[in-house]
Design a protein around this motif. Structure first.
Motif, PDB file in Angstrom:
ATOM      1  N   ALA A  47      66.122  -7.332  25.090  1.00 29.82           N
ATOM      2  CA  ALA A  47      66.357  -6.475  23.931  1.00 29.82           C
ATOM      3  C   ALA A  47      65.606  -6.995  22.715  1.00 29.82           C
ATOM      4  O   ALA A  47      65.348  -8.195  22.583  1.00 29.82           O
ATOM      5  N   ALA A  49      64.974  -5.846  18.242  1.00 30.83           N
ATOM      6  CA  ALA A  49      65.348  -4.992  17.114  1.00 30.83           C
ATOM      7  C   ALA A  49      64.098  -4.714  16.288  1.00 30.83           C
ATOM      8  O   ALA A  49      63.211  -5.569  16.176  1.00 30.83           O
ATOM      9  N   TYR A  72      65.749  -1.364  22.784  1.00 30.49           N
ATOM     10  CA  TYR A  72      65.318  -1.589  21.406  1.00 30.49           C
ATOM     11  C   TYR A  72      66.277  -0.924  20.418  1.00 30.49           C
ATOM     12  O   TYR A  72      66.780   0.162  20.648  1.00 30.49           O
ATOM     13  N   THR A  73      66.521  -1.624  19.332  1.00 32.84           N
ATOM     14  CA  THR A  73      67.450  -1.158  18.302  1.00 32.84           C
ATOM     15  C   THR A  73      66.706  -0.934  16.986  1.00 32.84           C
ATOM     16  O   THR A  73      66.218  -1.898  16.389  1.00 32.84           O
ATOM     17  N   MET A  87      73.216  -6.706  13.448  1.00 37.36           N
ATOM     18  CA  MET A  87      72.663  -5.768  14.415  1.00 37.36           C
ATOM     19  C   MET A  87      71.609  -6.429  15.303  1.00 37.36           C
ATOM     20  O   MET A  87      71.459  -6.066  16.468  1.00 37.36           O
ATOM     21  N   GLU A 118      66.537   3.166  23.980  1.00 38.91           N
ATOM     22  CA  GLU A 118      67.071   2.763  22.688  1.00 38.91           C
ATOM     23  C   GLU A 118      68.441   2.131  22.896  1.00 38.91           C
ATOM     24  O   GLU A 118      69.224   2.561  23.752  1.00 38.91           O
ATOM     25  N   LEU A 119      68.734   1.097  22.116  1.00 38.36           N
ATOM     26  CA  LEU A 119      70.040   0.441  22.130  1.00 38.36           C
ATOM     27  C   LEU A 119      70.664   0.652  20.754  1.00 38.36           C
ATOM     28  O   LEU A 119      70.565  -0.203  19.873  1.00 38.36           O
ATOM     29  N   PRO A 120      71.290   1.808  20.533  1.00 39.93           N
ATOM     30  CA  PRO A 120      71.862   2.082  19.208  1.00 39.93           C
ATOM     31  C   PRO A 120      73.134   1.300  18.978  1.00 39.93           C
ATOM     32  O   PRO A 120      73.769   0.821  19.926  1.00 39.93           O
ATOM     33  N   PHE A 121      73.485   1.192  17.717  1.00 40.82           N
ATOM     34  CA  PHE A 121      74.741   0.548  17.336  1.00 40.82           C
ATOM     35  C   PHE A 121      75.635   1.590  16.699  1.00 40.82           C
ATOM     36  O   PHE A 121      75.177   2.459  15.967  1.00 40.82           O
ATOM     37  N   ALA A 131      76.974  -2.546  19.972  1.00 46.01           N
ATOM     38  CA  ALA A 131      75.900  -1.983  20.781  1.00 46.01           C
ATOM     39  C   ALA A 131      76.469  -0.966  21.756  1.00 46.01           C
ATOM     40  O   ALA A 131      77.512  -1.170  22.361  1.00 46.01           O
ATOM     41  N   ARG A 133      75.329   0.185  24.910  1.00 49.46           N
ATOM     42  CA  ARG A 133      74.321  -0.160  25.921  1.00 49.46           C
ATOM     43  C   ARG A 133      74.167   0.965  26.929  1.00 49.46           C
ATOM     44  O   ARG A 133      75.140   1.507  27.438  1.00 49.46           O
ATOM     45  N   ALA A 230      72.416   2.836  11.486  1.00 47.01           N
ATOM     46  CA  ALA A 230      71.028   2.633  11.901  1.00 47.01           C
ATOM     47  C   ALA A 230      70.075   3.651  11.291  1.00 47.01           C
ATOM     48  O   ALA A 230      68.876   3.401  11.179  1.00 47.01           O
TER      49      ALA A 230
END
Length: 430
Positions: A47, A49, A72-73, A87, A118-121, A131, A133, A230
Motif C-alpha cells: 500500500a 498514500a 493506494y490512498t 491516513m 484504491e484504499l479509501p478511508f 481503511a 480494504r 479524503a
C-alpha cells in the motif's frame, strides 16, 4: 475504459488539460506511469498514500499504483500533518517532491502488471479514519470477470461503488411493501431517504410505502452533502455549493471533527436557513456547540450507536474524541435543535430501541424518556420541531395499547396498537 486501453487505442489524444493550459496525452501518461510503477518498487498487495494536488502528476502516480497491484490512498492536501500521518499509517507517502525523485531515479522499467485498487478511508460512524480494504483480484487491468468471481466468493469489500457493481449483478426485487408493514408495526409514520444522489424516479419507486416520504434533494426537501475526509472540499468550496442550492436547506453528513469544522465555516459564509441540518454529528467537540446553537442548525444524531458499538468505539475512536461521540443531552442543554434517526440499515431499524439507548447513555448524555420519544416526533421537514395533534390537523399518529406513561416505561414496539397516516390506518385491522 481504463487508461491503458486509451493509451493503446488513442495514444496521441489529450488525456489531461491542466489549469495553466498544459496538455498531456494518453501515451505520455502511460510512459510516466510505467516509469513510476517500476521506480516505486513495491510488490502487489502493498500500500501507498498519495498526497498531491489534482493534475496529471497525481493521475500518473495513481495509475502506476493501479497497474502494479498496489492499494493506494489519496490524501487530501488540506489535512493537517497529524491527520496525514493517521491516513498514511506507515505506508510509502508520495508527495510532489517524492514524485520528482522517482521520475529522476534510474530503473529497469520492469514491474509486475496486475490490477490494484484504491484504499479509501472512512470516518464511518466513529470519527476516526479507517481503511476500507478491497480484495485484489490478481487479474489483468479492467477484467470485470475477475471482480465478479471475488464478489461471488464473498471476499470483496466495496466502498461506495454502487454504480460500478450494478453492471455486474442482476437486479434485486425490493420488498418495499414488507418494509412499510414492518415500519408500521413500530408506529413509524414517515421515512426520510438521505441518498445524496437520488434518481428523479425514486419517489415513485418508494410510493408503495404507506408512510409519508421525504427524499432529500427532491422537491423542497433538504439537499444532501456527503463529506469524506479524503476528498474534503475547502470551506469556501462547500459554501459555494451550499449557496448554489439556496434558498433550499442542506443536510450535511458529518462524522469527523474536520468535516464538522468545514461545514460550520461553510454555513457561516453561505448563511444558514431554516431546515439546515447536520447528519450524524458523530464528533461534536464542546467548543463548537455555541457555534451550532448560534447558527440554529439542527443535529440529527444516532444516540444508540455508542450503546450498540461501545466495544468497537473503545478501541477504534481516538481517546480525544470519546467524550464527544453522538452527543444528545448536552446538545439539547446548549439550545441546539435536536432529532434522532435510526440510520437503518446501518443501525437498528427499531426507533424504540434507539429511545431505550438514549435514556441509558453514559457520560451525562442520557435524556429523559419523554425527551427520547420527542427525538422521533418531529415534523418531516423540521425534525426537531415536535408535532402536536390538534383538532382538524392531519392524523399521522401512533395509537398505543396503554397510557403514554406506561409506554414510556416499557419503550417497546409491543405498546403499538395501530398506526395511521393521513387518517388512514396502515396496520392490519384487529
Amino acid at each position: 475504459m481504463h487508461l491503458g486501453w486509451q493509451a493503446k487505442q488513442r495514444p496521441d489524444a489529450i488525456a489531461v488539460i491542466e489549469s495553466g493550459g498544459r496538455t498531456v496525452t494518453y501515451a505520455e501518461l502511460d510512459a510516466r506511469s510505467r516509469q513510476l510503477a517500476a521506480a516505486i518498487g513495491l510488490r502487489p498487495g502493498d500500500a501507498l498514500a498519495i498526497r498531491m494536488p489534482s493534475g496529471a502528476a497525481f493521475l500518473e502516480v495513481a495509475w502506476a499504483a493501479q497497474r502494479s497491484g498496489l492499494l493506494y490512498t489519496p490524501v487530501n492536501t488540506h489535512l493537517l500533518p497529524a491527520e496525514v500521518e493517521e491516513m498514511a499509517q506507515g505506508k510509502l507517502l508520495i508527495t510532489e517532491e517524492v514524485y520528482e525523485r522517482l521520475l529522476a531515479a534510474p530503473g529497469t522499467g520492469e514491474f509486475e502488471e496486475c490490477e490494484g485498487r484504491e484504499l479509501p478511508f472512512s470516518g464511518g460512524t466513529t470519527g476516526r479514519p479507517k481503511a476500507v480494504r478491497k480484495q485484489l483480484t490478481a487479474g489483468p487491468m479492467g477484467d470485470p470477470a475477475a471482480e465478479c468471481v471475488q464478489v461471488a466468493q464473498g471476499s470483496a469489500h466495496f466502498w461506495r461503488e454502487d454504480e460500478r457493481l450494478r453492471g455486474f449483478t442482476p437486479p434485486v426485487r425490493l420488498d418495499l411493501r414488507g418494509v412499510g408493514a414492518r415500519a408500521a408495526a413500530y408506529g413509524i409514520t414517515g421515512f426520510t431517504n438521505a441518498d445524496p444522489h437520488p434518481g428523479q424516479d425514486l419517489p415513485e419507486l418508494l410510493s408503495v410505502l404507506p408512510q409519508r416520504l421525504v427524499v432529500m434533494g427532491i422537491g423542497d426537501a433538504p439537499v444532501k452533502f456527503l463529506l469524506d475526509d479524503a476528498t474534503l472540499p475547502t470551506p469556501g468550496e462547500l459554501a459555494a455549493s451550499v449557496a448554489a442550492v439556496r434558498p433550499r436547506p442542506v443536510a450535511v453528513h458529518c462524522v469527523t471533527r474536520v468535516q464538522l469544522l468545514v461545514t460550520l465555516l461553510a454555513l457561516e459564509e453561505a448563511g444558514p436557513v431554516a431546515g439546515d441540518r447536520i447528519e450524524h454529528g458523530s464528533v461534536i467537540p464542546a467548543e463548537t456547540m455555541p457555534w451550532l446553537a448560534r447558527l440554529g442548525v439542527t443535529v440529527v444524531t444516532q444516540p444508540h450507536f455508542p450503546v450498540e458499538r461501545g466495544r468497537e468505539y473503545a478501541t477504534d475512536v481516538d481517546p480525544d474524541d470519546q467524550a464527544h461521540l453522538y452527543r444528545c443531552r448536552s446538545l439539547a442543554k446548549a439550545g441546539i435543535p435536536l432529532a434522532a434517526g435510526t440510520d437503518a440499515p446501518y443501525g437498528s431499524a427499531d426507533p424504540w430501541a434507539v429511545m431505550r439507548a438514549a435514556v441509558k447513555r453514559s457520560g451525562g448524555e442520557a435524556v429523559a424518556r419523554r425527551a427520547a420519544l420527542d427525538l422521533f416526533a418531529g415534523e418531516p421537514q423540521r425534525p426537531s420541531r415536535v408535532k402536536r395533534l390538534a383538532v382538524g390537523s392531519v392524523a399521522d399518529l401512533c395509537l398505543l395499547h396503554v397510557p403514554l406513561k406506561e409506554a414510556l416505561d416499557l419503550m417497546s414496539a409491543d405498546v403499538v396498537r395501530a398506526t395511521f397516516v393521513g387518517g388512514r390506518r396502515i396496520t392490519p385491522p384487529e
